[in-house]
Design an enzyme around this catalytic site. Structure first.
Site, PDB file in Angstrom:
ATOM      1  N   LYS A  53       0.847  -1.204   0.000  1.00 54.31           N
ATOM      2  CA  LYS A  53       0.000   0.000   0.000  1.00 54.31           C
ATOM      3  C   LYS A  53       0.879   1.250   0.000  1.00 54.31           C
ATOM      4  O   LYS A  53       0.601   2.209  -0.720  1.00 54.31           O
ATOM      5  CB  LYS A  53      -0.945  -0.028   1.218  1.00 54.31           C
ATOM      6  N   GLN A  97      -5.087  -1.955   9.478  1.00 49.61           N
ATOM      7  CA  GLN A  97      -4.828  -3.266   8.869  1.00 49.61           C
ATOM      8  C   GLN A  97      -5.326  -4.387   9.779  1.00 49.61           C
ATOM      9  O   GLN A  97      -4.979  -4.437  10.955  1.00 49.61           O
ATOM     10  CB  GLN A  97      -3.310  -3.406   8.612  1.00 49.61           C
ATOM     11  N   ASP A 120     -11.640   1.933   3.331  1.00 50.89           N
ATOM     12  CA  ASP A 120     -11.713   0.478   3.251  1.00 50.89           C
ATOM     13  C   ASP A 120     -13.158   0.009   3.051  1.00 50.89           C
ATOM     14  O   ASP A 120     -13.399  -1.153   2.726  1.00 50.89           O
ATOM     15  CB  ASP A 120     -11.162  -0.119   4.562  1.00 50.89           C
TER      16      ASP A 120
END
Ligand code: NDP
Length: 285
Positions: A53, A97, A120
């Site tokens: 990322k 995460q 997300d």
């Protein structure tokens, strides 16, 4: 017949290149998209994902910040970091995460992220908006799946889509997105009876289970499109998907490889969601 291979790697690279031009353009009008990635603990797979990322942020010109926290982090400490990021103007998107260490409550963390920074797409409000067909941040993996389906050239209207897996982050949103495009959708899971028969009736198969090659190649209908979300590492180190690729590709019209299929798309869609958030924050959409 041998399937055409839908290269997520190539499609993601092309989308990142287009996005980089858009970011350059935005910067000339004073808009600097920014993403914060929070990682708790030392899960090796998560570290690889976070590195990918960060690399994609550099490539597309997005400002990125990595916040690393120890495994012993307390829930309130993590929530405090999220709150701080919620309040910072230079951060348009926040990603925590997963998986988090067992003692931390993932749902509470998702709900603490400001919805307009939920790049997300995991926040219940983002998912709710998807259910009712409203504009939202679509979570990155299913969004990537939809781009790959588009690239396959198959229109979903009236087609039978079988989604194997019903997770909140992949299976369920992928099914909703296909429904939105007028497909007839069946969602299968661990209690589904005769999975082979379900898959065999599908024009499009989307598999997100996490079991190496559990969808057998000879279940695939001739001419179907197969999107394999699974990433499984075998004891010999090889990465394989959830579909028996070598057999399935002799029957399918189009199929995604593993690696190089859905994985790179997930990261590309995260970059796109971050830019979308920045554009909204700047009020220029
Ligand atoms: P989850 O573990 O959250 O969900 C797995 C789903 O598979 C569940 O709904 C489960 O059913 C179903 N399932 C399990 N066993 C069977 C079975 N024998 N037959 C039918 N269905 C079954 O996984 P995720 O959705 O998060 O991820 C799935 C896979 O995709 C993993 O390999 C993961 O690594 C990969 N992944 C890849 C991404 C990428 O960027 N390429 C991103 C996210 C995930 P039930 O609900 O009944 O338990």
């Amino acid at each position: 017949m041998s399937a055409s291979v839908i290269s997520g790697k190539a499609i993601a690279a092309a989308r990142r290149a287009t996005l980089a031009l858009r970011v350059t353009e935005l910067k000339t009008s004073g808009v600097n998209p920014g993403l914060a990635v929070v990682i708790v603990g030392e899960d090796p797979a998560s570290e690889v994902y976070v590195r990918n990322k960060e690399k994609a942020c550099v490539e597309t010109g997005i400002y990125s910040e990595k916040i690393e926290m120890p495994t012993t982090t307390k829930q309130e400490e993590l929530l405090a970091v999220v709150q701080e990021l919620n309040g910072r103007d230079e951060i348009d998107g926040i990603l925590v995460q997963f998986p988090l260490p067992d003692h931390l409550d993932e749902d509470a963390v998702i709900e603490a992220i400001r919805v307009d920074k939920d790049v997300d797409g995991f926040h219940p409000e983002s998912i709710g908006r998807l259910v009712v067909g409203k504009e939202t941040f679509v979570s990155c993996t299913p969004a990537g799946v939809m781009v790959l389906l588009e690239e396959s050239g198959m229109s979903l209207e009236g087609k039978h889509v079988v989604v194997v897996g019903r997770s909140n982050n992949v299976g369920k949103p992928a099914a909703l997105l296909c429904l939105e495009q007028h497909a007839t959708v069946t969602i299968c899971h661990s209690r589904t009876q005769d999975l082979g028969a379900q898959v065999a009736s599908a024009d499009v198969v989307i598999v997100a289970v996490g079991r190496p090659e559990m969808v057998k190649g000879d279940w695939i209908k001739n001419g179907a499109v197969v999107i394999d979300v699974g990433i499984n590492r075998l004891p010999d180190g090889r990465l394989v998907g959830d579909v028996e690729y070598e057999v399935a590709k002799e029957r399918a019209a189009a199929i995604t490889p593993v690696p190089g299929g859905v994985g790179p798309m997930t990261v590309a869609m995260l970059m796109e969601n971050t830019v979308k958030a920045a554009v909204r924050h700047a009020g220029i959409e």
